[in-house]
Design an enzyme around this catalytic site. Structure first.
Site, PDB file in Angstrom:
ATOM      1  N   ASP A   1       0.581 -11.279  -1.468  1.00 44.58           N
ATOM      2  CA  ASP A   1       1.072 -12.416  -2.238  1.00 44.58           C
ATOM      3  C   ASP A   1       0.169 -12.571  -3.465  1.00 44.58           C
ATOM      4  O   ASP A   1      -0.670 -11.700  -3.763  1.00 44.58           O
ATOM      5  CB  ASP A   1       1.186 -13.688  -1.368  1.00 44.58           C
ATOM      6  CG  ASP A   1      -0.162 -14.276  -0.961  1.00 44.58           C
ATOM      7  OD1 ASP A   1      -1.212 -13.719  -1.346  1.00 44.58           O
ATOM      8  OD2 ASP A   1      -0.165 -15.310  -0.266  1.00 44.58           O
TER       9      ASP A   1
ATOM     10  N   CYS B   1      -3.268 -11.326   1.754  1.00 45.01           N
ATOM     11  CA  CYS B   1      -3.000 -12.649   1.177  1.00 45.01           C
ATOM     12  C   CYS B   1      -4.353 -13.342   1.023  1.00 45.01           C
ATOM     13  O   CYS B   1      -5.390 -12.666   1.012  1.00 45.01           O
ATOM     14  CB  CYS B   1      -1.989 -13.439   2.016  1.00 45.01           C
ATOM     15  SG  CYS B   1      -2.474 -13.868   3.689  1.00 45.01           S
TER      16      CYS B   1
ATOM     17  N   THR C   1      -6.006 -15.405   3.081  1.00 46.74           N
ATOM     18  CA  THR C   1      -6.801 -15.309   4.310  1.00 46.74           C
ATOM     19  C   THR C   1      -6.430 -14.107   5.164  1.00 46.74           C
ATOM     20  O   THR C   1      -7.176 -13.749   6.086  1.00 46.74           O
ATOM     21  CB  THR C   1      -6.562 -16.557   5.189  1.00 46.74           C
ATOM     22  OG1 THR C   1      -5.154 -16.627   5.475  1.00 46.74           O
ATOM     23  CG2 THR C   1      -7.005 -17.828   4.470  1.00 46.74           C
TER      24      THR C   1
ATOM     25  N   HIS D   1      -8.321   1.527  19.744  1.00 46.82           N
ATOM     26  CA  HIS D   1      -7.871   0.874  20.980  1.00 46.82           C
ATOM     27  C   HIS D   1      -6.471   0.271  20.920  1.00 46.82           C
ATOM     28  O   HIS D   1      -5.767   0.266  21.929  1.00 46.82           O
ATOM     29  CB  HIS D   1      -8.851  -0.248  21.366  1.00 46.82           C
ATOM     30  CG  HIS D   1     -10.180   0.252  21.835  1.00 46.82           C
ATOM     31  ND1 HIS D   1     -11.101  -0.555  22.477  1.00 46.82           N
ATOM     32  CD2 HIS D   1     -10.760   1.484  21.747  1.00 46.82           C
ATOM     33  CE1 HIS D   1     -12.193   0.147  22.765  1.00 46.82           C
ATOM     34  NE2 HIS D   1     -12.010   1.392  22.315  1.00 46.82           N
TER      35      HIS D   1
ATOM     36  N   HIS E   1      -5.975   3.155  26.714  1.00 49.18           N
ATOM     37  CA  HIS E   1      -5.433   2.269  25.673  1.00 49.18           C
ATOM     38  C   HIS E   1      -3.921   2.475  25.497  1.00 49.18           C
ATOM     39  O   HIS E   1      -3.207   1.558  25.132  1.00 49.18           O
ATOM     40  CB  HIS E   1      -6.179   2.471  24.358  1.00 49.18           C
ATOM     41  CG  HIS E   1      -7.647   2.258  24.514  1.00 49.18           C
ATOM     42  ND1 HIS E   1      -8.180   1.039  24.852  1.00 49.18           N
ATOM     43  CD2 HIS E   1      -8.692   3.127  24.442  1.00 49.18           C
ATOM     44  CE1 HIS E   1      -9.493   1.154  24.953  1.00 49.18           C
ATOM     45  NE2 HIS E   1      -9.822   2.412  24.719  1.00 49.18           N
TER      46      HIS E   1
HETATM   47  C1  RB5 Z   1      -1.697 -19.015  -0.507  1.00 43.69           C
HETATM   48  O1  RB5 Z   1      -2.259 -20.140  -1.097  1.00 43.69           O
HETATM   49  C2  RB5 Z   1      -2.262 -18.839   0.891  1.00 43.69           C
HETATM   50  O2  RB5 Z   1      -1.833 -19.852   1.732  1.00 43.69           O
HETATM   51  C3  RB5 Z   1      -1.864 -17.473   1.452  1.00 43.69           C
HETATM   52  O3  RB5 Z   1      -2.310 -16.479   0.587  1.00 43.69           O
HETATM   53  C4  RB5 Z   1      -2.429 -17.125   2.810  1.00 43.69           C
HETATM   54  O4  RB5 Z   1      -3.806 -17.341   2.861  1.00 43.69           O
HETATM   55  C5  RB5 Z   1      -1.718 -17.645   3.961  1.00 43.69           C
HETATM   56  O5  RB5 Z   1      -2.048 -17.363   5.111  1.00 43.69           O
END
Ligand code: RB5
Length: 147
Positions: A8, A65, A67, A98, A133
């Site tokens: 994203d 993304c 996180t 694994h 595994h």
């Molecule tokens: C975008 O602001 C953020 O929410 C997205 O990139 C991600 O971290 C969602 O899990």
């Protein structure tokens, strides 16, 4: 090996860094976007990558993304996908050995480009260990096939 890669708006910079790694490793890839900082919704990129892995169009997927969490939650909804959210080199290696993870998720707001590139390299180069595994991954597949 062919890889589908997507991000994203919060992960597109590291996506470009990882494409450099795949160029160095001579790995063919398909970039499903996005390619700029305009706000987009991570499922719109996670689902195409996960579906390409699930239907065999590509061997593996990489998703970034902010996180890595939204990407990993979404990708793991697709039958046949085992997406690992990774921010260190140890789990990058062990999830291939694994879990035979076929999608890698990372967060650009968590780690820098240097570590992300190393994680991608280790994850792409490590083979599944099989053995005990295989049985465990088989139990995941068996559960999915009943759903
Ligand atoms: C975008 O602001 C953020 O929410 C997205 O990139 C991600 O971290 C969602 O899990």
């Amino acid at each position: 090996m062919k890889v589908a890669i997507g991000s994203d708006h919060a992960g597109y910079k590291i996506k470009d860094d990882i494409k450099e790694v795949m160029d160095e490793l001579n790995i063919q890839y398909e970039d499903v976007g996005c390619n700029c900082s305009d706000s987009v919704d991570y499922p719109d990129y996670a689902l195409p990558v996960a579906e390409k892995v699930a239907n065999g169009e590509v061997d593996r997927g990489i998703l970034i993304c902010g996180t890595g969490i939204g990407m990993s939650i979404t990708a793991n909804k697709v039958q046949g996908v085992r997406c690992a959210l990774v921010h260190d080199l140890f789990t990058a290696k062990v999830t291939r050995l694994h879990n035979d993870s076929n999608v890698l998720a990372m967060g650009e707001r968590i780690i820098g480009p240097g570590l992300a590139k190393e994680i991608a390299k280790v994850w792409l180069e490590t083979e599944f260990e099989g053995g005990r595994h295989e049985r465990r991954v088989g139990k995941i597949k068996e559960y999915e096939s009943k759903a």
